[in-house]
Design a protein around this motif. Structure first.
Motif, PDB file in Angstrom:
ATOM      1  N   PHE A 277      62.058   3.331  29.296  1.00  0.00           N
ATOM      2  CA  PHE A 277      63.260   4.122  29.581  1.00  0.00           C
ATOM      3  C   PHE A 277      64.163   3.315  30.497  1.00  0.00           C
ATOM      4  N   VAL A 278      65.453   3.277  30.181  1.00  0.00           N
ATOM      5  CA  VAL A 278      66.354   2.483  31.023  1.00  0.00           C
ATOM      6  C   VAL A 278      66.580   3.141  32.375  1.00  0.00           C
ATOM      7  N   ASP A 279      66.463   4.445  32.413  1.00  0.00           N
ATOM      8  CA  ASP A 279      66.750   5.132  33.678  1.00  0.00           C
ATOM      9  C   ASP A 279      65.481   5.729  34.278  1.00  0.00           C
ATOM     10  N   GLU A 280      64.408   4.948  34.263  1.00  0.00           N
ATOM     11  CA  GLU A 280      63.144   5.505  34.741  1.00  0.00           C
ATOM     12  C   GLU A 280      63.121   5.712  36.257  1.00  0.00           C
ATOM     13  N   ASN A 281      64.085   5.138  36.955  1.00  0.00           N
ATOM     14  CA  ASN A 281      64.133   5.357  38.407  1.00  0.00           C
ATOM     15  C   ASN A 281      65.207   6.358  38.798  1.00  0.00           C
ATOM     16  N   ARG A 282      65.847   6.930  37.797  1.00  0.00           N
ATOM     17  CA  ARG A 282      67.015   7.747  38.105  1.00  0.00           C
ATOM     18  C   ARG A 282      66.718   9.230  37.957  1.00  0.00           C
ATOM     19  N   ALA A 283      67.284   9.989  38.855  1.00  0.00           N
ATOM     20  CA  ALA A 283      67.198  11.435  38.730  1.00  0.00           C
ATOM     21  C   ALA A 283      68.570  12.014  39.008  1.00  0.00           C
ATOM     22  N   VAL A 284      68.908  13.031  38.296  1.00  0.00           N
ATOM     23  CA  VAL A 284      70.173  13.715  38.525  1.00  0.00           C
ATOM     24  C   VAL A 284      69.860  14.998  39.286  1.00  0.00           C
ATOM     25  N   LEU A 285      70.541  15.147  40.377  1.00  0.00           N
ATOM     26  CA  LEU A 285      70.278  16.288  41.234  1.00  0.00           C
ATOM     27  C   LEU A 285      71.417  17.281  41.089  1.00  0.00           C
ATOM     28  N   THR A 286      71.068  18.521  40.925  1.00  0.00           N
ATOM     29  CA  THR A 286      72.097  19.542  40.874  1.00  0.00           C
ATOM     30  C   THR A 286      71.573  20.781  41.589  1.00  0.00           C
ATOM     31  N   ALA A 287      72.488  21.603  42.030  1.00  0.00           N
ATOM     32  CA  ALA A 287      72.069  22.752  42.827  1.00  0.00           C
ATOM     33  C   ALA A 287      73.055  23.885  42.686  1.00  0.00           C
ATOM     34  N   SER A 288      72.597  25.063  43.033  1.00  0.00           N
ATOM     35  CA  SER A 288      73.509  26.190  43.105  1.00  0.00           C
ATOM     36  C   SER A 288      74.478  25.961  44.262  1.00  0.00           C
ATOM     37  N   ALA A 289      75.575  26.684  44.217  1.00  0.00           N
ATOM     38  CA  ALA A 289      76.652  26.431  45.168  1.00  0.00           C
ATOM     39  C   ALA A 289      76.238  26.583  46.626  1.00  0.00           C
ATOM     40  N   ASP A 290      75.321  27.488  46.902  1.00  0.00           N
ATOM     41  CA  ASP A 290      75.052  27.787  48.310  1.00  0.00           C
ATOM     42  C   ASP A 290      73.779  27.150  48.857  1.00  0.00           C
ATOM     43  N   ILE A 291      73.225  26.185  48.162  1.00  0.00           N
ATOM     44  CA  ILE A 291      72.031  25.512  48.671  1.00  0.00           C
ATOM     45  C   ILE A 291      72.409  24.650  49.879  1.00  0.00           C
ATOM     46  N   GLU A 292      71.595  24.720  50.910  1.00  0.00           N
ATOM     47  CA  GLU A 292      71.913  23.989  52.135  1.00  0.00           C
ATOM     48  C   GLU A 292      71.715  22.490  51.960  1.00  0.00           C
ATOM     49  N   TYR A 293      72.520  21.755  52.696  1.00  0.00           N
ATOM     50  CA  TYR A 293      72.488  20.292  52.690  1.00  0.00           C
ATOM     51  C   TYR A 293      71.104  19.763  53.063  1.00  0.00           C
ATOM     52  N   GLN A 294      70.490  20.386  54.051  1.00  0.00           N
ATOM     53  CA  GLN A 294      69.173  19.923  54.503  1.00  0.00           C
ATOM     54  C   GLN A 294      68.151  19.963  53.361  1.00  0.00           C
ATOM     55  N   THR A 295      68.224  20.994  52.530  1.00  0.00           N
ATOM     56  CA  THR A 295      67.314  21.108  51.395  1.00  0.00           C
ATOM     57  C   THR A 295      67.494  19.931  50.448  1.00  0.00           C
ATOM     58  N   ILE A 296      68.744  19.595  50.208  1.00  0.00           N
ATOM     59  CA  ILE A 296      69.034  18.505  49.282  1.00  0.00           C
ATOM     60  C   ILE A 296      68.528  17.181  49.844  1.00  0.00           C
ATOM     61  N   VAL A 297      68.748  16.985  51.148  1.00  0.00           N
ATOM     62  CA  VAL A 297      68.282  15.749  51.788  1.00  0.00           C
ATOM     63  C   VAL A 297      66.760  15.661  51.731  1.00  0.00           C
ATOM     64  N   THR A 298      66.086  16.768  51.970  1.00  0.00           N
ATOM     65  CA  THR A 298      64.625  16.749  51.933  1.00  0.00           C
ATOM     66  C   THR A 298      64.123  16.428  50.525  1.00  0.00           C
ATOM     67  N   ILE A 299      64.787  16.975  49.531  1.00  0.00           N
ATOM     68  CA  ILE A 299      64.364  16.676  48.165  1.00  0.00           C
ATOM     69  C   ILE A 299      64.601  15.204  47.851  1.00  0.00           C
ATOM     70  N   MET A 300      65.704  14.673  48.339  1.00  0.00           N
ATOM     71  CA  MET A 300      65.959  13.244  48.120  1.00  0.00           C
ATOM     72  C   MET A 300      64.902  12.385  48.795  1.00  0.00           C
ATOM     73  N   ASP A 301      64.446  12.806  49.958  1.00  0.00           N
ATOM     74  CA  ASP A 301      63.351  12.106  50.640  1.00  0.00           C
ATOM     75  C   ASP A 301      62.123  12.059  49.759  1.00  0.00           C
ATOM     76  N   ASN A 302      61.850  13.199  49.133  1.00  0.00           N
ATOM     77  CA  ASN A 302      60.661  13.294  48.305  1.00  0.00           C
ATOM     78  C   ASN A 302      60.792  12.535  46.994  1.00  0.00           C
ATOM     79  N   LEU A 303      61.997  12.109  46.684  1.00  0.00           N
ATOM     80  CA  LEU A 303      62.207  11.382  45.430  1.00  0.00           C
ATOM     81  C   LEU A 303      62.050   9.872  45.593  1.00  0.00           C
ATOM     82  N   GLN A 304      61.890   9.399  46.819  1.00  0.00           N
ATOM     83  CA  GLN A 304      61.985   7.957  47.025  1.00  0.00           C
ATOM     84  C   GLN A 304      60.792   7.160  46.482  1.00  0.00           C
ATOM     85  N   THR A 305      59.651   7.294  47.109  1.00  0.00           N
ATOM     86  CA  THR A 305      58.521   6.443  46.722  1.00  0.00           C
ATOM     87  C   THR A 305      57.228   7.255  46.650  1.00  0.00           C
ATOM     88  N   TYR A 306      56.251   6.682  46.005  1.00  0.00           N
ATOM     89  CA  TYR A 306      54.912   7.274  46.047  1.00  0.00           C
ATOM     90  C   TYR A 306      53.895   6.142  46.095  1.00  0.00           C
TER      91      TYR A 306
END
Lengths: 185, 161
Positions: free
Chosen positions: A134-163
Motif C-alpha cells: 500500500f502506498v499510504d501504509e503510514n497514513r491515516a486520515v483523521l476526522t471528528a465531529s464538530a465539538d470534539i476537544e482538541y486534547q482528544t485529537i492530540v491524544t489520538i495523534m500520539d497513539n498513532l505514532q509508533t508501536y
C-alpha cells in the motif's frame, strides 16, 4: 658541604582561608539570570504536512490528480471520532465494534475514549497491511465531529505514532502521517 | 548590691565566629548546574494564560520559532496580535476571511524576502490551540492556513513528564 637545613621550619604554617566572596557574588548574579532563562515547560510539536494542493479541503483520502496514482494500491485508513466513540474504516469498509454496530471502539464507562483499545486495533491492522504494497501504509486520515476537544485529537495523534513489535523489539511506525478531513456531520 | 562582675570571664578572649560557607557553596553549585541544564536560548515561544492552555502530548519534536497562529478560548491571534474574536467566526464558512487576509500578508512578505535576500519561505506555521477548542474551529484554522500557502503546520503541545 651540604646546606644547613633552614631553621625557619619551626614557624607554624599560617592557615589560609580561601576567599570565596567573589565566587559568591558570581553565583548571586548567575542564578537569577539562569532562572529567568530556564525552560519551565517543555514544548513539543506535532508535524502535519498537508500537500500544497487542495487536499486540505476534505477531498481526503485519494486525491487522484493523475492517472499513475490510480494504479497504486491505496489503503485510505480513516479514523472518525464522534461522541459515541472512535470508528476505524476506509472508503469501502468500516471495522465493526464488538456488538456489531456502532463505533469500532466505544467509550469507557467513565465517558473517556478507550485509547488503549484503539491502539490495539490499529496495531493489529498495521501488522496485517504492512508490506502488502500500500502506498499510504503510514497514513491515516483523521476526522471528528464538530465539538470534539482538541486534547482528544492530540491524544489520538500520539497513539498513532509508533508501536513496538513484540518479536523483533523494534519500534516501528504505526500511522504517523496524519491528515485531516472535513468535520463529520 | 549589684553583683561584682566576674573577674575570670573578663580575660577570656572574644571568640571570633566565622560563617561556614562550604555547604552553601555546594548548594549553589548544584542549583547552578541544574539551571544551566534547563537553560534555553530560544526564549519563550508561548505566553501561557488562562485562555490558552496547550494540550499535552508525548511527542519529542522540538519547536522552532515560526509564524504562530493562536486559538485561545476567546480570540484568534497571529504572532500575538489579536485578529478577531472566536465568537465572530462564521458558522457556515470554512475559510476565516480576516485570518486569511493577515496570513496572505505574511506570505507575501515572505515571498518578498525570498526574492530580495534569499531567505527561504518555509511554509511553516505553528498552531497553538487551547486544549478545549472544538475540532470544527481547529479545522477551519488549518484550512485557512493551507489556503494561504502555510501548509506545513505544527501543532504546539506541552511535552509530558
Amino acid at each position: 658541604m651540604a646546606y644547613k637545613p633552614s631553621m625557619r621550619r619551626k614557624n607554624e604554617d599560617e592557615e589560609m582561608e580561601l576567599d570565596i566572596r567573589p565566587v559568591m557574588n558570581l553565583m548571586v548574579v548567575l542564578i537569577p539570570l539562569l532562572i529567568a532563562g530556564a525552560e519551565w515547560v517543555k514544548l513539543s510539536v506535532i508535524e502535519i504536512n498537508v500537500p500544497p494542493a487542495k487536499a486540505a479541503d476534505g477531498s481526503g483520502v485519494g486525491d487522484n490528480k493523475n492517472d499513475i496514482k490510480e494504479k497504486q494500491k491505496k489503503l485510505g485508513l480513516t479514523i472518525a471520532i464522534s461522541d459515541a466513540g472512535i470508528t476505524i474504516g476506509n472508503a469501502g469498509v468500516i471495522l465493526s465494534g464488538e456488538s456489531g454496530e456502532g463505533p469500532t471502539v466505544g467509550k469507557l464507562e467513565d465517558g473517556k475514549y478507550d485509547y488503549a483499545k484503539l491502539r490495539e486495533k490499529l496495531i493489529d491492522l498495521k501488522k496485517k497491511i504492512v508490506g502488502k504494497g500500500f502506498v499510504d501504509e503510514n497514513r491515516a486520515v483523521l476526522t471528528a465531529s464538530a465539538d470534539i476537544e482538541y486534547q482528544t485529537i492530540v491524544t489520538i495523534m500520539d497513539n498513532l505514532q509508533t508501536y513496538t513489535d513484540e518479536e523483533s523489539k523494534q519500534v516501528l511506525p504505526l500511522f504517523p502521517e496524519v491528515n485531516f478531513s472535513k468535520v463529520l456531520q | 548590691m549589684a553583683f561584682q562582675p566576674s573577674k575570670s570571664k573578663k580575660n577570656h578572649a572574644k571568640e571570633e565566629g566565622s560563617l561556614n560557607m562550604n555547604s552553601m557553596m555546594d548548594m549553589m553549585t548544584i542549583i547552578l548546574l541544574f539551571l544551566l541544564k534547563s537553560f534555553s536560548t530560544e526564549g519563550a515561544l508561548v505566553t501561557p494564560s488562562q485562555q490558552l492552555r496547550l494540550p499535552v502530548s508525548d511527542q519529542e519534536l522540538k519547536p522552532k520559532k515560526e509564524l504562530t497562529v493562536s486559538i485561545a478560548k476567546d480570540v484568534l491571534m497571529v504572532n500575538d496580535a489579536v485578529i478577531m474574536s472566536v465568537s465572530d467566526i462564521e458558522k457556515n464558512q470554512m475559510l476565516i476571511p480576516s485570518l486569511a487576509d493577515r496570513l496572505s500578508d505574511y506570505a507575501a512578505q515572505e515571498h518578498e524576502l525570498e526574492v530580495d535576500v534569499g531567505k527561504e519561505f518555509t511554509h511553516e506555521v505553528i498552531i497553538e490551540g487551547d486544549e478545549k477548542i472544538p475540532f470544527e474551529l481547529l479545522f477551519k484554522v488549518m484550512f485557512t492556513c493551507s489556503k494561504t500557502e502555510f501548509y506545513k503546520m505544527r501543532l504546539l503541545t506541552i511535552r509530558k513528564g
